[in-house]
Design an enzyme around this catalytic site. Structure first.
Site, PDB file in Angstrom:
ATOM      1  N   CYS A 146       0.850  -1.198   0.000  1.00 39.77           N
ATOM      2  CA  CYS A 146       0.000   0.000   0.000  1.00 39.77           C
ATOM      3  C   CYS A 146       0.884   1.246   0.000  1.00 39.77           C
ATOM      4  CB  CYS A 146      -0.917   0.000   1.208  1.00 39.77           C
ATOM      5  SG  CYS A 146      -2.102  -1.355   1.219  1.00 39.77           S
ATOM      6  N   ASN A 177       1.124   4.463   9.322  1.00 40.29           N
ATOM      7  CA  ASN A 177       2.067   4.842   8.261  1.00 40.29           C
ATOM      8  C   ASN A 177       2.725   6.179   8.543  1.00 40.29           C
ATOM      9  OD1 ASN A 177      -0.485   3.617   6.068  1.00 40.29           O
ATOM     10  ND2 ASN A 177       1.284   2.457   6.771  1.00 40.29           N
ATOM     11  N   HIS A 207      -9.180   6.324   1.466  1.00 36.09           N
ATOM     12  CA  HIS A 207     -10.543   5.830   1.682  1.00 36.09           C
ATOM     13  C   HIS A 207     -10.853   5.551   3.151  1.00 36.09           C
ATOM     14  CE1 HIS A 207      -7.905   2.364   0.666  1.00 36.09           C
ATOM     15  NE2 HIS A 207      -8.528   1.786   1.690  1.00 36.09           N
ATOM     16  N   LEU A 208     -12.116   5.731   3.445  1.00 39.80           N
ATOM     17  CA  LEU A 208     -12.674   5.413   4.760  1.00 39.80           C
ATOM     18  C   LEU A 208     -13.714   4.326   4.535  1.00 39.80           C
ATOM     19  CD1 LEU A 208     -12.547   6.442   7.740  1.00 39.80           C
ATOM     20  CD2 LEU A 208     -14.462   7.939   7.162  1.00 39.80           C
ATOM     21  N   TYR A 209     -13.523   3.173   5.152  1.00 39.45           N
ATOM     22  CA  TYR A 209     -14.495   2.093   4.988  1.00 39.45           C
ATOM     23  C   TYR A 209     -15.834   2.488   5.602  1.00 39.45           C
ATOM     24  CZ  TYR A 209     -10.911  -1.062   3.257  1.00 39.45           C
ATOM     25  OH  TYR A 209      -9.926  -1.638   2.495  1.00 39.45           O
ATOM     26  N   ALA A 263     -10.702  -4.692   7.141  1.00 40.58           N
ATOM     27  CA  ALA A 263     -11.198  -5.238   5.875  1.00 40.58           C
ATOM     28  C   ALA A 263     -10.060  -6.003   5.216  1.00 40.58           C
ATOM     29  CB  ALA A 263     -11.693  -4.118   4.973  1.00 40.58           C
TER      30      ALA A 263
END
Length: 264
Positions: A146, A177, A207-209, A263
């Site tokens: 990522c 990170n 992104h935000l889940y 996730a």
């Protein structure tokens, strides 16, 4: 950290709702950048407590060039458990690419050793780059990188780092990170005889889940506290010589941690 809360708020308000590989669904923006002056304190979230032990040991594990989670498990770190096979292996992930990138002649390239050598011998170079994205091996990795490329920059006696992160899980991954690469910048700066400058964090798909929305709203309701300072034992001059006990975070005060599902 205001920079991080601004990111959370921006994605909540301006993001697009999209499907994703995990089937969870995300709200995301494409292209976002944060900047942290490392002289102003160590960038670690204060609006929720982070497990600094995991951050430090994961970074040391990367630098060892290891791709089996055995070292992490021995040190109480479980953040890679979901992706490891029954033997604890992850394939040629970060550590392998950082320390042992396959060369055409059958040998291997130690990108970290080359990075340090390059900064010392040619600080003005624009080639102080490490890549974890190896197209020839990405399909063999349990999880493609990522945070996939970073570059160092020397000016005015300071060392700065910019990270490009193709996929950024804002609630769970990005806080780790930020602190991990800020720490790496400080470590490299120490071994090459420079002061830490800025850490610049550039995100691709930020992104935000969907199942992190409530947690994000709770965090946005909290007020950030002053940043702590990271003390590193000054006698360590080898980038591969650091141990967990060489780091001490001074003055870290944070709100309670906020649990959220991963996730996979």
């Amino acid at each position: 950290m205001k920079q991080y809360l601004d990111l959370l708020n921006h994605v909540m308000e301006k993001g697009s709702d999209r499907g994703d590989r995990t089937g969870t669904g995300t709200r995301s923006v494409f292209g976002y950048q944060m900047r942290f002056d490392l002289e102003e304190g160590f960038p670690v979230l204060t609006t929720k407590k982070l497990h600094l032990r995991s951050i430090i040991h994961e970074l040391l594990w990367f630098l060892k060039g290891e791709t089996n989670i055995r070292y992490l498990k021995e040190n109480g770190v479980s953040i890679w458990d979901e992706w490891a096979d029954e033997n604890g292996d992850l394939g040629p992930v970060y550590g392998a690419q950082w320390r042992s990138w396959p060369a055409p002649d059958g040998g291997h390239i130690d990108q970290i050793a080359n990075l340090v050598k390059g900064i010392v011998n040619n600080p003005n170079s624009r080639r102080h780059i490490v890549s974890a994205w190896n197209p020839a091996e990405v399909d063999e990795m349990a999880l493609p990188p990522c945070h996939c490329l970073f570059q160092f920059y020397v000016a005015d006696g300071k060392l700065s780092c910019q990270l490009y992160q193709r996929s950024a899980d804002i609630f769970l991954g990005v806080p780790f990170n930020i602190s991990s690469y800020a720490l790496l910048t400080m470590m490299v700066a120490q071994v090459v005889g420079l002061k830490p400058g800025d850490f610049v964090h550039t995100l691709g798909d930020a992104h935000l889940y969907h199942n992190h929305f409530d947690q994000a709203k709770l965090q946005l309701a909290r007020r950030p506290k002053p940043l702590p300072f990271m003390r590193i034992k000054p006698d360590v001059k080898d980038i591969f010589g650091f141990t967990f006990d060489d780091f001490e975070l001074i003055g870290y005060e944070a709100d309670a941690s906020i649990k959220a599902p991963i996730a996979v």
